[in-house]
Design a protein around this motif. Structure first.
Motif, short mmCIF file in Angstrom:
data_model
loop_
_atom_site.label_atom_id
_atom_site.label_comp_id
_atom_site.label_asym_id
_atom_site.label_seq_id
_atom_site.Cartn_x
_atom_site.Cartn_y
_atom_site.Cartn_z
N TRP A 94 0.83 -1.21 0.00
CA TRP A 94 0.00 0.00 0.00
C TRP A 94 0.86 1.26 0.00
O TRP A 94 0.56 2.23 -0.69
N GLN A 95 1.94 1.23 0.78
CA GLN A 95 2.79 2.41 0.88
C GLN A 95 3.69 2.56 -0.35
O GLN A 95 3.80 3.66 -0.91
N ASP A 96 4.33 1.48 -0.77
CA ASP A 96 5.25 1.56 -1.91
C ASP A 96 4.56 1.99 -3.18
O ASP A 96 5.11 2.74 -3.99
N LYS A 97 3.34 1.51 -3.39
CA LYS A 97 2.61 1.85 -4.62
C LYS A 97 1.71 3.07 -4.44
O LYS A 97 0.97 3.43 -5.35
N GLN A 98 1.78 3.65 -3.24
CA GLN A 98 0.99 4.85 -2.91
C GLN A 98 -0.50 4.64 -3.14
O GLN A 98 -1.22 5.56 -3.54
N ILE A 99 -0.94 3.43 -2.90
CA ILE A 99 -2.38 3.16 -2.93
C ILE A 99 -3.04 3.90 -1.77
O ILE A 99 -4.15 4.41 -1.89
N ILE A 100 -2.32 3.96 -0.65
CA ILE A 100 -2.75 4.75 0.51
C ILE A 100 -1.59 5.65 0.90
O ILE A 100 -0.47 5.17 1.13
N VAL A 101 -1.85 6.94 0.99
CA VAL A 101 -0.78 7.89 1.33
C VAL A 101 -0.75 8.19 2.82
O VAL A 101 0.22 8.74 3.33
N THR A 102 -1.82 7.86 3.53
CA THR A 102 -1.85 8.04 4.98
C THR A 102 -0.87 7.07 5.63
O THR A 102 -0.78 5.91 5.22
#
Length: 333
Positions: free
Chosen positions: A62-70
């Motif tokens: 989620w973080q690496d692909k910036q699916i979620i930026v929170t």
């Protein structure tokens, strides 16, 4: 009295615009939602085990692909076979910022009377994959095959300490109980040991504190690679690939033990549809990412993604199936 209508028109118009904006915002809040603070992914076991690996893989992708930026935090809350995690989640009513890794324990603990909470007390978000339990011994163990283990337990049921991971009634424990039932073993005489997670069980196995560790396939792989353990059998419907391709299933060894240890995600009680929709979208992106499929191949997970709606149906069906099994085994309350 003179009424200054020409002066009131701008005021009335402004009030109307504000009312319309409030109505629009209220409507949007019912249909669109985004995280408002750091995301928490709760793991009902100690670091290093199968549940923990799932949570940290989700976090990383989620973080690496910036699916979620929170920002996303993984919180390990082991104990009670999941009960401590569920109690924490139960207190976060309507909070869309917190998720929890779910396992069959959320059903079996309720069926067996160990917990008053079950899946209906939360918001099912997704089913992710299935992982099958393996039966591991140290590389220098005199037990070479699954049949060796069965014979030993028939001769002396209390002679081996067997870890089932984080709680009685979980998938690992049920895999052992099915073996005992199929082989005619005295189930109540078995020395079953519980830890806060599979990683602790592996440490205990290698430290010679227990004789057999029943853990998820992925947990066994690093130890198998370094030649520290031997796998006697796996409670899967068919052989797995990769490093476990040569490991026979229990069915191949004449024992009826097939038990999947699925992983899913549940959310806080009474989440709003917009919150569920947000996580459906985020998890759909996750499960379609090549990195997720690569992680599944490396960990020997069997991918079985279901969104929130399908998860409700799956958990309802699983509850009925596991209740029937636990009743047959005399473990239901």
């Amino acid at each position: 009295m003179r009424v200054l209508w020409h002066g009131l028109f701008p005021v009335i118009a402004l009030a109307a615009v504000i009312a319309l904006m409030k109505a629009a915002l209220a409507s949007d809040s019912d249909t669109v939602w985004f995280p408002t603070k750091n995301i928490e992914i709760i793991v009902p076991a100690s670091p290093g085990g199968g549940f923990d690996r799932a949570a940290r893989t989700i976090q990383r992708i989620w973080q690496d692909k910036q699916i979620i930026v929170t920002p996303i935090n993984v919180l390990n809350k082991p104990g009670g076979g999941g009960a401590i995690s569920w109690a924490y989640l139960k207190e976060r009513k309507e909070d869309g910022n917190v998720l929890c890794i779910s396992t069959p324990n959320i059903l079996t603990n309720h069926i067996s009377g160990k917990s008053s909470l079950t899946y209906t007390d939360f918001t099912p978000i997704a089913q992710l994959y299935n992982e099958y339990p393996v039966f591991a011994v140290r590389a220098d163990s005199p037990l070479k095959t699954g049949q060796d283990l069965v014979r030993r337990l028939k001769e002396a049921p209390n002679s081996l300490a067997v870890s089932v991971g984080s709680g009685y009634g979980n998938a690992n424990h049920l895999a052992m109980v099915l073996i005992a039932k199929s082989a005619g073993l005295a189930t109540k005489k078995l020395r079953v040991v519980v830890f806060k997670g599979s990683s602790e069980a592996m440490v205990a196995l290698l430290g010679r504190h227990i004789d057999v560790a029943i853990v998820g396939a992925s947990v066994s792989l690093p130890h198998l690679e370094f030649g520290q353990i031997r796998i006697l059998g796996i409670s899967a419907p068919q052989r797995l690939s990769g490093m476990l391709v040569s490991v026979p299933t229990w069915k191949e060894q004449g024992i009826n033990s097939v038990m999947g240890n699925w992983r899913g995600i549940i959310g806080a009680p009474h989440m709003r549809p917009a919150q569920v929709s947000y996580w459906d979208n985020a998890l759909n992106q996750l499960t379609n990412a090549p990195e997720w499929k690569e992680a599944a191949d490396d960990s020997l997970w069997i991918l079985e993604y279901m969104d929130s709606k399908k998860s409700w149906s799956h958990l309802e069906s699983e509850y009925s199936r596991l209740r029937a099994l636990l009743e047959e085994l005399g473990l239901a309350r």
